[in-house]
Every structure is written in C-alpha cells, then in structure tokens.
Motif scaffolding. Structure first.
Motif, PDB file in Angstrom:
ATOM      1  N   PHE A   5     -11.235   4.328  32.499  1.00 29.92           N
ATOM      2  CA  PHE A   5     -12.487   3.612  32.208  1.00 29.92           C
ATOM      3  C   PHE A   5     -12.234   2.362  31.369  1.00 29.92           C
ATOM      4  O   PHE A   5     -13.194   1.686  30.957  1.00 29.92           O
ATOM      5  N   ASP A   6     -10.963   2.047  31.072  1.00 28.78           N
ATOM      6  CA  ASP A   6     -10.609   0.924  30.184  1.00 28.78           C
ATOM      7  C   ASP A   6     -11.144   1.139  28.769  1.00 28.78           C
ATOM      8  O   ASP A   6     -11.505   0.185  28.071  1.00 28.78           O
ATOM      9  N   ILE A   7     -11.221   2.397  28.380  1.00 30.35           N
ATOM     10  CA  ILE A   7     -11.614   2.752  27.015  1.00 30.35           C
ATOM     11  C   ILE A   7     -10.386   3.353  26.337  1.00 30.35           C
ATOM     12  O   ILE A   7      -9.727   4.227  26.908  1.00 30.35           O
ATOM     13  N   GLU A   8     -10.086   2.876  25.147  1.00 27.91           N
ATOM     14  CA  GLU A   8      -8.844   3.294  24.487  1.00 27.91           C
ATOM     15  C   GLU A   8      -9.066   4.444  23.509  1.00 27.91           C
ATOM     16  O   GLU A   8      -9.978   4.384  22.672  1.00 27.91           O
ATOM     17  N   ILE A   9      -8.220   5.451  23.626  1.00 27.37           N
ATOM     18  CA  ILE A   9      -8.137   6.497  22.610  1.00 27.37           C
ATOM     19  C   ILE A   9      -6.650   6.783  22.362  1.00 27.37           C
ATOM     20  O   ILE A   9      -5.816   6.590  23.245  1.00 27.37           O
ATOM     21  N   LEU A  10      -6.355   7.215  21.143  1.00 30.12           N
ATOM     22  CA  LEU A  10      -4.977   7.536  20.772  1.00 30.12           C
ATOM     23  C   LEU A  10      -4.927   8.896  20.111  1.00 30.12           C
ATOM     24  O   LEU A  10      -5.919   9.354  19.525  1.00 30.12           O
ATOM     25  N   LEU A  31       0.842  -1.196   0.000  1.00 25.52           N
ATOM     26  CA  LEU A  31       0.000   0.000   0.000  1.00 25.52           C
ATOM     27  C   LEU A  31       0.875   1.244   0.000  1.00 25.52           C
ATOM     28  O   LEU A  31       1.939   1.268   0.607  1.00 25.52           O
ATOM     29  N   PRO A  32       0.445   2.292  -0.681  1.00 23.36           N
ATOM     30  CA  PRO A  32       1.254   3.522  -0.711  1.00 23.36           C
ATOM     31  C   PRO A  32       1.263   4.197   0.653  1.00 23.36           C
ATOM     32  O   PRO A  32       0.319   4.060   1.436  1.00 23.36           O
ATOM     33  N   ASN A  33       2.341   4.908   0.958  1.00 26.56           N
ATOM     34  CA  ASN A  33       2.392   5.675   2.201  1.00 26.56           C
ATOM     35  C   ASN A  33       1.359   6.796   2.147  1.00 26.56           C
ATOM     36  O   ASN A  33       1.340   7.578   1.207  1.00 26.56           O
ATOM     37  N   SER A  34       0.510   6.839   3.125  1.00 28.73           N
ATOM     38  CA  SER A  34      -0.566   7.828   3.150  1.00 28.73           C
ATOM     39  C   SER A  34      -1.106   7.920   4.566  1.00 28.73           C
ATOM     40  O   SER A  34      -0.735   7.138   5.445  1.00 28.73           O
ATOM     41  N   ASP A  35      -1.997   8.895   4.789  1.00 29.74           N
ATOM     42  CA  ASP A  35      -2.649   9.010   6.101  1.00 29.74           C
ATOM     43  C   ASP A  35      -3.423   7.739   6.426  1.00 29.74           C
ATOM     44  O   ASP A  35      -3.472   7.299   7.579  1.00 29.74           O
ATOM     45  N   LYS A  36      -4.021   7.138   5.396  1.00 28.30           N
ATOM     46  CA  LYS A  36      -4.803   5.909   5.597  1.00 28.30           C
ATOM     47  C   LYS A  36      -3.916   4.796   6.138  1.00 28.30           C
ATOM     48  O   LYS A  36      -4.304   4.057   7.041  1.00 28.30           O
ATOM     49  N   LYS A  37      -2.726   4.670   5.551  1.00 28.39           N
ATOM     50  CA  LYS A  37      -1.806   3.626   5.997  1.00 28.39           C
ATOM     51  C   LYS A  37      -1.332   3.900   7.416  1.00 28.39           C
ATOM     52  O   LYS A  37      -1.199   2.981   8.229  1.00 28.39           O
ATOM     53  N   GLU A  38      -1.081   5.168   7.736  1.00 26.63           N
ATOM     54  CA  GLU A  38      -0.688   5.540   9.097  1.00 26.63           C
ATOM     55  C   GLU A  38      -1.817   5.242  10.085  1.00 26.63           C
ATOM     56  O   GLU A  38      -1.580   4.801  11.208  1.00 26.63           O
ATOM     57  N   LEU A  39      -3.054   5.491   9.647  1.00 26.77           N
ATOM     58  CA  LEU A  39      -4.209   5.203  10.502  1.00 26.77           C
ATOM     59  C   LEU A  39      -4.332   3.700  10.753  1.00 26.77           C
ATOM     60  O   LEU A  39      -4.698   3.276  11.859  1.00 26.77           O
ATOM     61  N   LEU A  40      -4.038   2.910   9.731  1.00 28.33           N
ATOM     62  CA  LEU A  40      -4.066   1.456   9.895  1.00 28.33           C
ATOM     63  C   LEU A  40      -3.044   1.027  10.941  1.00 28.33           C
ATOM     64  O   LEU A  40      -3.326   0.183  11.801  1.00 28.33           O
ATOM     65  N   ASN A  41      -1.858   1.614  10.888  1.00 31.17           N
ATOM     66  CA  ASN A  41      -0.825   1.307  11.877  1.00 31.17           C
ATOM     67  C   ASN A  41      -1.261   1.739  13.275  1.00 31.17           C
ATOM     68  O   ASN A  41      -0.968   1.066  14.271  1.00 31.17           O
ATOM     69  N   GLN A  68      -2.364  -0.420  17.114  1.00 32.70           N
ATOM     70  CA  GLN A  68      -1.840  -0.115  18.444  1.00 32.70           C
ATOM     71  C   GLN A  68      -2.899  -0.269  19.540  1.00 32.70           C
ATOM     72  O   GLN A  68      -2.568  -0.321  20.725  1.00 32.70           O
ATOM     73  N   PHE A  69      -4.164  -0.315  19.145  1.00 31.93           N
ATOM     74  CA  PHE A  69      -5.223  -0.519  20.133  1.00 31.93           C
ATOM     75  C   PHE A  69      -5.136  -1.945  20.666  1.00 31.93           C
ATOM     76  O   PHE A  69      -5.166  -2.905  19.892  1.00 31.93           O
ATOM     77  N   GLU A  70      -5.049  -2.086  21.975  1.00 30.01           N
ATOM     78  CA  GLU A  70      -4.938  -3.411  22.579  1.00 30.01           C
ATOM     79  C   GLU A  70      -6.144  -4.276  22.234  1.00 30.01           C
ATOM     80  O   GLU A  70      -6.013  -5.439  21.880  1.00 30.01           O
ATOM     81  N   LYS A  71      -7.337  -3.695  22.327  1.00 31.28           N
ATOM     82  CA  LYS A  71      -8.548  -4.491  22.177  1.00 31.28           C
ATOM     83  C   LYS A  71      -8.920  -4.727  20.714  1.00 31.28           C
ATOM     84  O   LYS A  71      -9.926  -5.356  20.422  1.00 31.28           O
ATOM     85  N   SER A  72      -8.093  -4.194  19.799  1.00 32.07           N
ATOM     86  CA  SER A  72      -8.300  -4.517  18.381  1.00 32.07           C
ATOM     87  C   SER A  72      -7.651  -5.849  18.048  1.00 32.07           C
ATOM     88  O   SER A  72      -7.881  -6.418  16.990  1.00 32.07           O
ATOM     89  N   LYS A  73      -6.808  -6.354  18.976  1.00 26.28           N
ATOM     90  CA  LYS A  73      -6.115  -7.624  18.751  1.00 26.28           C
ATOM     91  C   LYS A  73      -6.498  -8.581  19.877  1.00 26.28           C
ATOM     92  O   LYS A  73      -5.877  -8.596  20.932  1.00 26.28           O
ATOM     93  N   ASN A 125      -6.524 -10.247  25.561  1.00 33.93           N
ATOM     94  CA  ASN A 125      -6.031  -9.063  24.846  1.00 33.93           C
ATOM     95  C   ASN A 125      -4.516  -9.102  24.776  1.00 33.93           C
ATOM     96  O   ASN A 125      -3.847  -9.658  25.656  1.00 33.93           O
ATOM     97  N   LEU A 126      -3.990  -8.474  23.728  1.00 32.27           N
ATOM     98  CA  LEU A 126      -2.546  -8.348  23.575  1.00 32.27           C
ATOM     99  C   LEU A 126      -2.103  -6.960  24.017  1.00 32.27           C
ATOM    100  O   LEU A 126      -2.807  -5.977  23.767  1.00 32.27           O
ATOM    101  N   ASP A 127      -0.946  -6.877  24.641  1.00 27.80           N
ATOM    102  CA  ASP A 127      -0.390  -5.570  24.978  1.00 27.80           C
ATOM    103  C   ASP A 127      -0.135  -4.780  23.696  1.00 27.80           C
ATOM    104  O   ASP A 127       0.176  -5.356  22.654  1.00 27.80           O
ATOM    105  N   SER A 128      -0.237  -3.476  23.776  1.00 31.84           N
ATOM    106  CA  SER A 128      -0.009  -2.626  22.604  1.00 31.84           C
ATOM    107  C   SER A 128       1.425  -2.738  22.100  1.00 31.84           C
ATOM    108  O   SER A 128       1.712  -2.421  20.947  1.00 31.84           O
ATOM    109  N   SER A 129       2.331  -3.208  22.966  1.00 32.82           N
ATOM    110  CA  SER A 129       3.738  -3.361  22.553  1.00 32.82           C
ATOM    111  C   SER A 129       3.928  -4.543  21.602  1.00 32.82           C
ATOM    112  O   SER A 129       4.949  -4.644  20.926  1.00 32.82           O
TER     113      SER A 129
END
Length: 710
Positions: free
Chosen positions: A525-530, A37-47, A51-56, A178-182
């Motif tokens: 609150f165990d709610i994730e924001i970045l 995928l080309p480097n773009s804001d979309k690709k950065e957003l995917l990365n 990083q969200f723990e609860k996405s994995k 859940n996986l750690d964000s690291s």
C-alpha cells in the motif's frame, strides 16, 4: 652515545598514530547533535525514524505558473531522478490501496447523518439522471455510494494540480522527492546534497529544501570553523612556545607529547563511545594546553637539567584537576562523560611524560628573557573573597538554565529561511514528527485511527486502514441502518427512471471479512512500518500545540532531539548538583591539604573566577557547556592557587604561571572567536576565568615567605 630515552616519545607517537588509524578511531568523530544524547530506547527510536523513506523528503519548487516554469521544473525533475537514491514521489494513487479503500469504503468513511436522515432515493435518482443527460462533460457517479450517504475524511490540503503538475497556493510548481532508506549517513547525505547543488546552483527562481541539508551544511560549517580554530590556535601556540622556550628540542618533544595525548584519548574514547562529538575533540585539544602547565613548572625549576626530587606541587595540581574530572564523569550525560574521559586520559598521559620521561631525556634551560615585573600585590585575600561572595549573591538570582539544544548548534539562517518558505506554503509549520508503536499491526492501526479522529488535520498514512475493533464496531452500526434495504429500494426505483438493471450492482455491498495485515501487505500500500524489538512502528505528524496532550498516549513516541536533550538535562539535575558539590568539596580539601596556612590565598583563586563567571548571568542564559566549563575553570584556577600558596614559591614559579596562563588562553580563549555556539560557550567562560586569574596574579598579596607585607 645514543640514549633510548630520547626516542621513547617519538616511538610512542608512531605507535599511537598507527593504532588510531588501524582501528578507525577518527571515524568515531561526529558533527551530529544527536551524538551527545545518551544511548537509550529514545535514541534508537530516533535512528529508526530516520530509516523511514518518507521521513526524508526533498522539496523542489519553481516560482511562477507559466509555461516556462512548467518546462523548467520538468527538466529539473529529470535531472533529479538521475541522482542515485532519489526518486520522485508519485502524484497518482497506489492501485492496491485504492482497491482496498473501495472494498472497505463504508468502514473507512463516516456516515453523513444529515444525508441519511433526509434520504429521498427518488429525488436523488432524478438528480443523477438530470446530470447524466445535461452534463457537457462526463459525470462521475460513486457506484459504491451513489446516494452520498458517506463522506470522506479530508484533511486540509495545500497541494493542487495545474497542467497535470502539483502546485502550491497558486504561486509555484512543486515536486517532492523521497530518499531511499539506504541513504542514512552523513557521507551519503553529502553525495545527494552535492549532486543537487550541481543541478540548481545556476538556476533562478528555484528553491530546494530537505531536513538532511541541515546535517550536511551544519556539519561542514562546524568542520570549517573547527579547522580554522585549530589552525589559528596552533599557530599562536607555536609562536608562543618558540618565544618562551627558545629550545627547539623541547618544543618538538612537547608538541609530540600533546599530539600523542590527544591520539591516546581519541583511541580509548572510541572504544567507550560509539560516536564522539567533534566538540569533545576541540575541547580535548584545548585541555592539552593545560597540560603544558606541568612542563613549564618542571622546566623553569630545572627538573630537566638537574637531578631533583619529585615535584609535589605539580602532582597536587594534576591530581586535583584529574580528580575533579573523574568526579564529574559520573554525571549521567554522555557529552559530559566524553569531555571528562578525554580530558583525564590526555592530562594523565601528558603528566607522566612531563614528570618522568622528560627528566630522563634532559633539556638544557635557556634564558627566557622574562623580566621580573613588579606587581601591585597589595590586596588582601579576604577582600577579594568578600567581593566575590557579594557578586555571587547578587548574580545567582539572574542565573537561568537554557535547555534548548538548538542554541548549541549552528544558526543556519539561509537554510532556515528555505525551510520556513516550504512550511508556510505547505502548512507544515504547525506539526511535528512522532512515532506510533504497538505490539501488533492491527493495534498500530487502531492507535493511528484514534489519533486521526482526535486530530483530523494530522498526517498519519496508516490511519486510512481499518483495524479489527473499528471494523466490528462499524459493522454493527451499518447493520442498524439496514444498507441492504436501501440497496433493494435503489435497484427497484432506478429501473423506473430508465437505468439498466444492475446499474447500481456495486452499491452498498459490505465486506464481511475482517482485513488481515502483514508487513508485506502494508508495504504494498506504500505505507511504511518497521519492526523495533517487540514493537511495530510507523510515523505521524501531529499538531505542535497539542504536544502536552498527545504525549499522554503511551503509544506515541516524541522523537524530537530537542525534547530528548531537555528530558535528559532535567533528569541529571540531581547528578549535576550532587557531583558538582562533591567536586567543589574535593577541590577545597586538596587546597587546604596543599596550602594550609595560605588557604585564603588559594581559596581566592577558586571563588573569584566563579564570581565573574556567574556574573555573566546578567548578560546571557547559561547552557550545559557554560556550566561544565565553570567546573573546568575551577579545576584550572585551583592549580594556580596551589602553586601560589606553596612554600616553594619563587620567581621561577611566577614565570611558569605566566607561561601557563598564556598557553591556556591560546588553547581555550581562541574559542571565543568561533561561530559555533557550543565552542563559543566554552571560549567565553574560559576567557572570563583566565582574566580573573590574571587579575589575582597582579593584585593579590603574596604569602609571607614571598612578601613580608602580608
């Protein structure tokens, strides 16, 4: 006496190997699909999303609901919890979040208009008293809302409890980790995956799934397949060169040159791109076999044994191929850029060595033992061109373009079955992950609540909170229904029914202060924001069938790799058409300048492979790699057209062409046996193209200076 020129090749190889290792160029090779995928804001957003723990999450299920199943899942949980980076998702509520929800209950929950219209405090108190007196077990009273005026927004729930443990649809016990964000790289995913497999490999009735398993398993499948392809291709090429060349010194130098060309291309490309797709490396290794063409033509024409002038035909062939790749490199698609840059560097390096260094080293020519086979050579070029044009016209209507990125990836059937199992059990198959963005936390919550109201069964953790606008609007509504008067009547009537004074002291007390948020309070609150640039981000899971609808919201970001790939392909249609046309015009111009009187012969080598490849549209849908390889085959085939249309055509040229064709097939054609769709796509087009060239070499009439019958 030792000649310095004899060691330049080996010295360059050592230097390039040292540079490649020193600068960790090999670490830039990636098996991840998002690499292309080309480097773009979309690709950065995917990365950022990763990083969200609860996405994995990692889902573990044990079939059955008996005692043995419960014991088994608890034992597995304990083993899983010992794996670094993995932690069990709590089934109990966050205390701080629960307190917040109690404090702002009336701003979070909807008013039950039916209950409010039919409100009878006396009757309700009678029911509460009767339940308290007659209930066998303790009777729960919501002291904030004892009259049930408000109703909680409950989404569709598929999980329930049995024996104080989560179960799914009364079929199995389930645990969610859940996986750690690291944990955010392939190597770390592999460690988690391997540790889990050690735990569950011998267990029966156990299923484990996580989206990260695709990264690990697909990566390993690709690596194994690529290694096998490279191994067999190398063996075939070695045997081929040993049989053809019968010159160990030339063979060793040729292999050093090809490996050096790949190392140089990898070294330079690693600076141009953050990550290189492994498909580019395989393609680069295959394209290096095309460079053998330059060596064969110099060798069979005795350029390495005798002092000869510059070989113009080989230069024109190289210039045409490299020129075509250079033009295509302007297409705004990273995969094509990577393939083109890698090919240009590799081909140029090989040409310089074969054309200028090897004549200095000197190689004696051995008898290759190839007989002068009599070819049919009676078909006029105009007939071949006519057939090719007709075939293209009949096939073009069947030509369709496949935008689905997944069709280039591994078809991991077993893992897909596990994913489908959990999707069906948890009702997840209808939702897709997205990101919500906003300039402030309050606006982020407002946008999330808007989506939650629109799609009640969506999963949006932050939507449980109240934004400033919702707070203000709800307060006006609550003031209109006069909760204070309801509370006063409740207190007065409850005493008549024997309730203690202040029994309902907590009932219907409104918070007057607007909630204030920071990243820290949200995390509590165990709610994730970045934070991303000027935006705050959070994640959500929205209905797939509403994609077109929610995509219209400017605060929603679809981070599907498939969608990004499709959008990028659609955006480069014009590029593909423009630069593809320029490439064809460039090739035709070079052919005309190179062959002139024999232009039709050379043109046949261009149009006939195209026609057979386009005819594949009857049997398959074309993807981006099919399309790109079409131009590669055009570039390769036109080399043969230039050589066979040359005024210097002789028996040595035929030998060189035959060897080049066999070498190219060994490099590209072997990819047809790949299990990876991306590599198979390259292999099938290459095989058809090489087959078309071979047919033309056999049947096409020769130039007048080679055959008087033309």
């Amino acid at each position: 006496m030792l000649k310095i020129s004899n060691y330049i090749n080996a010295l360059l190889f050592v230097v390039l190997l040292f540079l490649t290792i020193s600068f960790n160029s090999f670490n830039s090779i990636s098996t991840e699909l998002q690499t292309i995928l080309p480097n773009s804001d979309k690709k950065e957003l995917l990365n950022k999303f990763n990083q969200f723990e609860k996405s994995k999450k990692i889902f573990l299920s044990v079939e059955g609901l008996d005692e043995n199943s419960l014991i088994k899942i608890k034992k597995l949980e304990e083993k899983f919890k010992k794996i670094d980076g993995l932690h069990l998702e709590n089934s109990y509520s966050n205390k701080k979040l629960e307190k917040y929800k109690n404090d702002y209950k009336f701003f979070i929950e909807d008013i039950d208009k039916n209950a409010l219209d039919k409100l009878n405090i006396t009757k309700k108190l009678e029911e509460i008293k009767a339940h308290l007196i007659n209930s066998t077990f303790s009777f729960f009273i919501d002291k904030n809302d004892p009259l049930d005026i408000f109703k909680e927004n409950n989404s569709l729930k598929t999980l329930s409890l049995k024996n104080n443990h989560l179960i799914i649809k009364n079929t199995a016990y389930i645990s969610i980790f859940n996986l750690d964000s690291s944990i955010n790289s392939i190597s770390k995913y592999e460690n988690i995956y391997d540790e889990i497999q050690k735990v569950v490999s011998t267990e029966k009735g156990v299923k484990v799934f996580s989206s990260i398993f695709y990264f690990v398993e697909n990566s390993r499948i690709i690596k194994d397949d690529v290694n096998n392809i490279i191994f067999f291709s190398t063996i075939i090429l070695l045997l081929l060169y040993l049989v053809i060349l019968k010159n160990l010194k030339l063979l060793i130098n040729t292999l050093i040159t090809l490996i050096s060309s790949i190392l140089l291309a990898l070294f330079i490309s690693s600076f141009l791109f953050d990550k290189l797709s492994i498909f580019v490396i395989v393609f680069g290794i295959s394209i290096s076999t095309v460079a053998i063409d330059y060596m064969f033509h110099h060798y069979v024409h005795e350029y390495y044994e005798k002092e000869k002038s510059f070989n113009k035909d080989v230069f024109l062939g190289m210039f045409t191929t490299v020129g075509a790749f250079t033009i295509l490199s302007f297409v705004s698609f990273d995969l094509i850029k990577q393939l083109c840059y890698f090919s240009i560097i590799s081909l140029l390096f090989s040409y310089v060595q074969f054309a200028f260094l090897y004549p200095k080293i000197k190689f004696s020519q051995n008898d290759m033992g190839i007989k002068n086979y009599k070819l049919y050579s009676k078909v006029k070029p105009i007939y071949v061109i006519t057939i090719a044009v007709v075939l293209v016209l009949f096939s073009i209507d069947k030509f369709h373009f496949d935008l689905n990125l997944k069709n280039l990836d591994v078809d991991n059937i077993q893992l897909k079955q596990k994913e489908e199992y959990f999707n069906n059990k948890l009702n997840l198959q209808e939702n897709m992950p997205v990101l919500i963005k906003a300039k402030s936390i309050d606006k982020l919550i407002e946008s999330a609540r808007e989506l939650k109201n629109k799609y009640p069964n969506s999963y949006i953790p932050i939507a449980v909170l109240v934004d400033e606008k919702s707070f203000t609007d709800k307060k006006l509504l609550l003031d209109n229904i006069n909760l204070k008067e309801i509370k006063n009547e409740l207190d007065k009537e409850s005493i008549k029914f024997g309730f203690k004074a202040n029994y309902f002291a907590d009932a219907y007390i409104l918070k007057n202060n607007k909630p204030l948020y920071t990243q820290e309070t949200i995390r509590n609150f165990d709610i994730e924001i970045l934070k991303f640039k000027d935006y705050f981000l959070t994640y959500a899971s929205l209905p797939k069938d509403k994609l077109a609808e929610f995509s219209k919201y400017d605060f929603v970001e679809n981070i599907s790799i498939k969608k990004m790939f499709e959008e990028n392909l659609i955006s480069i249609y014009d590029d593909l058409f423009i630069f593809g046309t320029i490439t064809v015009v460039f090739i035709l111009t070079m052919v005309f300048l190179s062959t002139k009187d024999n232009f039709l012969i050379s043109f046949a080598y261009l149009i006939f492979p195209i026609s057979l490849i386009v005819a594949l549209a009857y049997f398959l849908t074309f993807n981006i790699l099919h399309f790109f390889m079409l131009f590669v085959i055009i570039s390769i085939s036109i080399d043969f057209g230039i050589y066979l249309g040359s005024k210097d055509l002789n028996n040595a040229t035929y030998k060189a062409i035959l060897y080049s064709l066999l070498s190219t097939f060994a490099g590209f054609g072997v990819l047809i046996f790949s299990k990876i769709n991306a590599l198979f796509s390259i292999g099938i087009i290459a095989t058809i193209g090489i087959f078309a060239i071979a047919i033309l070499i056999i049947i096409l009439k020769r130039p007048f200076y080679d055959s008087k019958s033309i």
